[in-house]
Design an enzyme around this catalytic site. Structure first.
Site, PDB file in Angstrom:
ATOM      1  N   THR A  87      41.509  55.132  41.548  1.00 16.94           N
ATOM      2  CA  THR A  87      40.759  54.144  42.309  1.00 16.94           C
ATOM      3  C   THR A  87      39.441  54.784  42.747  1.00 16.94           C
ATOM      4  O   THR A  87      39.152  55.930  42.421  1.00 16.94           O
ATOM      5  CB  THR A  87      41.548  53.687  43.562  1.00 16.94           C
ATOM      6  OG1 THR A  87      41.531  54.745  44.544  1.00 16.94           O
ATOM      7  CG2 THR A  87      42.990  53.369  43.220  1.00 16.94           C
ATOM      8  N   CYS A  88      38.663  54.035  43.530  1.00 17.11           N
ATOM      9  CA  CYS A  88      37.392  54.585  43.996  1.00 17.11           C
ATOM     10  C   CYS A  88      37.591  55.743  44.973  1.00 17.11           C
ATOM     11  O   CYS A  88      36.690  56.553  45.181  1.00 17.11           O
ATOM     12  CB  CYS A  88      36.554  53.483  44.651  1.00 17.11           C
ATOM     13  SG  CYS A  88      37.414  52.601  45.972  1.00 17.11           S
ATOM     14  N   ASN A  89      38.780  55.837  45.570  1.00 21.01           N
ATOM     15  CA  ASN A  89      39.011  56.883  46.571  1.00 21.01           C
ATOM     16  C   ASN A  89      39.928  58.007  46.112  1.00 21.01           C
ATOM     17  O   ASN A  89      40.059  59.015  46.802  1.00 21.01           O
ATOM     18  CB  ASN A  89      39.609  56.266  47.847  1.00 21.01           C
ATOM     19  CG  ASN A  89      38.596  55.441  48.602  1.00 21.01           C
ATOM     20  OD1 ASN A  89      37.428  55.782  48.634  1.00 21.01           O
ATOM     21  ND2 ASN A  89      39.031  54.334  49.184  1.00 21.01           N
ATOM     22  N   ARG A  90      40.561  57.842  44.947  1.00 17.08           N
ATOM     23  CA  ARG A  90      41.487  58.891  44.498  1.00 17.08           C
ATOM     24  C   ARG A  90      41.788  58.752  43.014  1.00 17.08           C
ATOM     25  O   ARG A  90      41.800  57.637  42.470  1.00 17.08           O
ATOM     26  CB  ARG A  90      42.796  58.818  45.291  1.00 17.08           C
ATOM     27  CG  ARG A  90      43.631  57.586  45.020  1.00 17.08           C
ATOM     28  CD  ARG A  90      44.908  57.559  45.853  1.00 17.08           C
ATOM     29  NE  ARG A  90      44.614  57.364  47.255  1.00 17.08           N
ATOM     30  CZ  ARG A  90      44.906  58.251  48.208  1.00 17.08           C
ATOM     31  NH1 ARG A  90      45.503  59.378  47.905  1.00 17.08           N
ATOM     32  NH2 ARG A  90      44.611  58.003  49.462  1.00 17.08           N
TER      33      ARG A  90
ATOM     34  N   SER B 177      45.101  56.222  52.989  1.00 15.14           N
ATOM     35  CA  SER B 177      43.857  55.629  52.499  1.00 15.14           C
ATOM     36  C   SER B 177      42.659  56.016  53.353  1.00 15.14           C
ATOM     37  O   SER B 177      42.802  56.347  54.535  1.00 15.14           O
ATOM     38  CB  SER B 177      43.976  54.105  52.470  1.00 15.14           C
ATOM     39  OG  SER B 177      44.978  53.694  51.572  1.00 15.14           O
TER      40      SER B 177
ATOM     41  N   GLN C  72      47.254  48.387  43.520  1.00 11.51           N
ATOM     42  CA  GLN C  72      46.742  49.325  42.521  1.00 11.51           C
ATOM     43  C   GLN C  72      47.836  50.275  42.048  1.00 11.51           C
ATOM     44  O   GLN C  72      47.916  50.614  40.860  1.00 11.51           O
ATOM     45  CB  GLN C  72      45.564  50.110  43.105  1.00 11.51           C
ATOM     46  CG  GLN C  72      44.329  49.248  43.339  1.00 11.51           C
ATOM     47  CD  GLN C  72      43.289  49.918  44.215  1.00 11.51           C
ATOM     48  OE1 GLN C  72      43.613  50.761  45.063  1.00 11.51           O
ATOM     49  NE2 GLN C  72      42.035  49.547  44.039  1.00 11.51           N
TER      50      GLN C  72
ATOM     51  N   GLU D  55      38.959  42.694  40.377  1.00 12.56           N
ATOM     52  CA  GLU D  55      39.758  42.465  41.586  1.00 12.56           C
ATOM     53  C   GLU D  55      38.892  42.491  42.844  1.00 12.56           C
ATOM     54  O   GLU D  55      39.004  41.624  43.717  1.00 12.56           O
ATOM     55  CB  GLU D  55      40.859  43.525  41.691  1.00 12.56           C
ATOM     56  CG  GLU D  55      41.755  43.358  42.900  1.00 12.56           C
ATOM     57  CD  GLU D  55      42.783  44.461  43.020  1.00 12.56           C
ATOM     58  OE1 GLU D  55      43.478  44.515  44.049  1.00 12.56           O
ATOM     59  OE2 GLU D  55      42.890  45.286  42.082  1.00 12.56           O
TER      60      GLU D  55
END
Length: 420
Positions: A49-52, A108, A119, A191
């Site tokens: 994802t954008c963070n991990r 998160s 996700q 999404e």
């Protein structure tokens, strides 16, 4: 075999490094196949994802370095030891706890993120479709699904929107309140983009435009929400005509530079791409530029409410993790129970065969029924004892004792004795 996790996440990795390892759908599939073919892993889920970007895998030893090198290969990055400090590894119980925390939104960037659960489910489904989920990962993921349901029903932790999409809309509405007649462009209707459109549709806003590589999707969404659609192939030439832009596309496929704005800056650009899709130099034009990390600092009130629920959420996770560990421990003695049942079945059939010649059909049927009932009653005792041994951490010792007592490693032993 243990659960291991290789993690490149927001805790200690800034966005400019995280985005280097962000995997597209195709890259995710390639990575799954690489760990299967090159590292010989049989169970593996990859979440990006954008963070991990995280790899959850089952193995008898950690493969952190090997997986990092594969990530570099997939992303066409020359491997360097400078990337090692970006990686955090988890093993065994710590890895189990981590994947539960991720699924519930405890780990998160935005506490209680509503998108991460979906996700993770998608990542699991992709891995399952590629044949990379066995009994272990299937089990742990379904326990996570049940845990999420409990957290949703028993706490307020998942109440109140704190997603990146919601926060982007919150910023946009704040900026729109300062101006009249502004034009807004939403680029990318995956999404994230669809969530933004849904949130915006709840307000009586004019001059909302959308664009997407698939224009059929753009036209459908614009029709559903009463927005306008602009052709994706032409939108770069018209960026300077918009006051606010929300980009939901990744920077690998599209990059917006100063020249794309015709040197006429929009008031505000919200870049939700990973990698980022808007060049930071655009700020020199006077535009406000927000990225994923900026968005994560918002929603203080909602996050404050969620923090009050953390202890309850952690208790629910603890209960579900303990149940999962009991199942995990039970797998140690499951083969023993199966062997024991087979051994008893051999004895049962052998004994029936001895007397069948002296019995009529009704008596044989009755003997079959009674002997099967006795077998099931007998097998219950070691099953209960082994479950109790699991709670004490002694299941392996009792399992071995049963194997020796019933000579389970030598399945022909009793059979040959009976025949004699």
């Amino acid at each position: 075999m243990n659960l291991y996790t290789v993690s490149i996440a927001h805790h200690n990795v800034a966005i400019e490094n995280r985005e280097k390892f962000k995997l597209s759908t195709l890259e995710n599939e390639r990575m799954v196949l690489h760990v299967k073919e090159i590292l010989n892993l049989e169970e593996c889920i990859i979440l990006s994802t954008c963070n991990r970007t995280e790899v959850y895998y089952l193995n008898n030893k950690p493969l952190t370095l090997e997986i990092l090198k594969l990530l570099c290969t997939i992303k066409c990055i020359t491997y360097s030891e400078q990337y090692l400090p970006l990686v955090k590894s988890y093993e065994g119980d710590e890895a189990i706890q981590h994947i539960f925390n991720v699924g519930m939104g405890l780990d998160s960037l935005i506490l209680g993120d509503l998108q991460i659960y979906g996700q993770l489910k998608d990542a699991y489904q992709k891995a399952a479709d590629l044949g990379m989920c066995g009994a272990y990962l299937h089990r742990i993921m379904h326990v996570i699904f049940h845990t999420h349901k409990r957290v949703s029903n028993e706490t307020l932790f998942l109440k109140g929107a704190t997603s990146n999409a919601y926060n982007a809309v919150k910023i946009l509405l704040g900026e729109l309140s300062k101006t009249i007649g502004s034009k807004v462009l939403i680029v990318g209707l995956g999404e994230m983009g669809q969530s933004i459109c849904k949130y915006l549709s709840e307000f009586d806003l004019q001059n909302i435009w959308v664009t997407n590589r698939s224009m059929s999707k753009a036209r459908m969404i614009s029709k559903n929400y009463g927005f306008n659609a602009i052709d994706f192939g032409l939108h770069k030439q018209k960026l300077h005509k918009f006051d606010f832009i929300i980009s939901c596309i990744d920077g690998e496929s599209t990059q917006y530079k100063i020249t794309h704005f015709n040197h006429v800056p929009p008031k505000c650009i919200i870049d939700l791409g990973a990698p980022r899709s808007v060049c930071s130099q655009v700020e020199r034009l006077g535009a406000k530029l927000y990225n994923i990390d900026d968005i994560g600092l918002l929603s203080k009130e909602a996050i404050s409410q969620k923090k009050k629920e953390i202890n309850t959420v952690q208790q629910i996770i603890h209960e579900e993790v303990e149940q999962f560990k009991l199942w995990q421990q039970s797998q140690v003695f499951s083969p023993t129970i199966h062997q024991l049942k087979q051994q008893l079945e051999t004895i049962r059939l052998s004994s029936l065969a001895t007397f069948k010649k002296d019995l009529n059909q009704d008596e044989i049927t009755a003997a079959e029924k009674v002997s099967m009932h006795l077998l099931n009653k007998i097998i219950q005792v070691p099953v209960v004892k082994l479950k109790q041994a699991c709670l004490r951490g002694e299941s392996e010792e009792l399992s071995q004792a049963l194997q020796e007592l019933f000579t389970l490693e030598q399945p022909q032993a009793i059979s040959s004795q009976l025949n004699n």
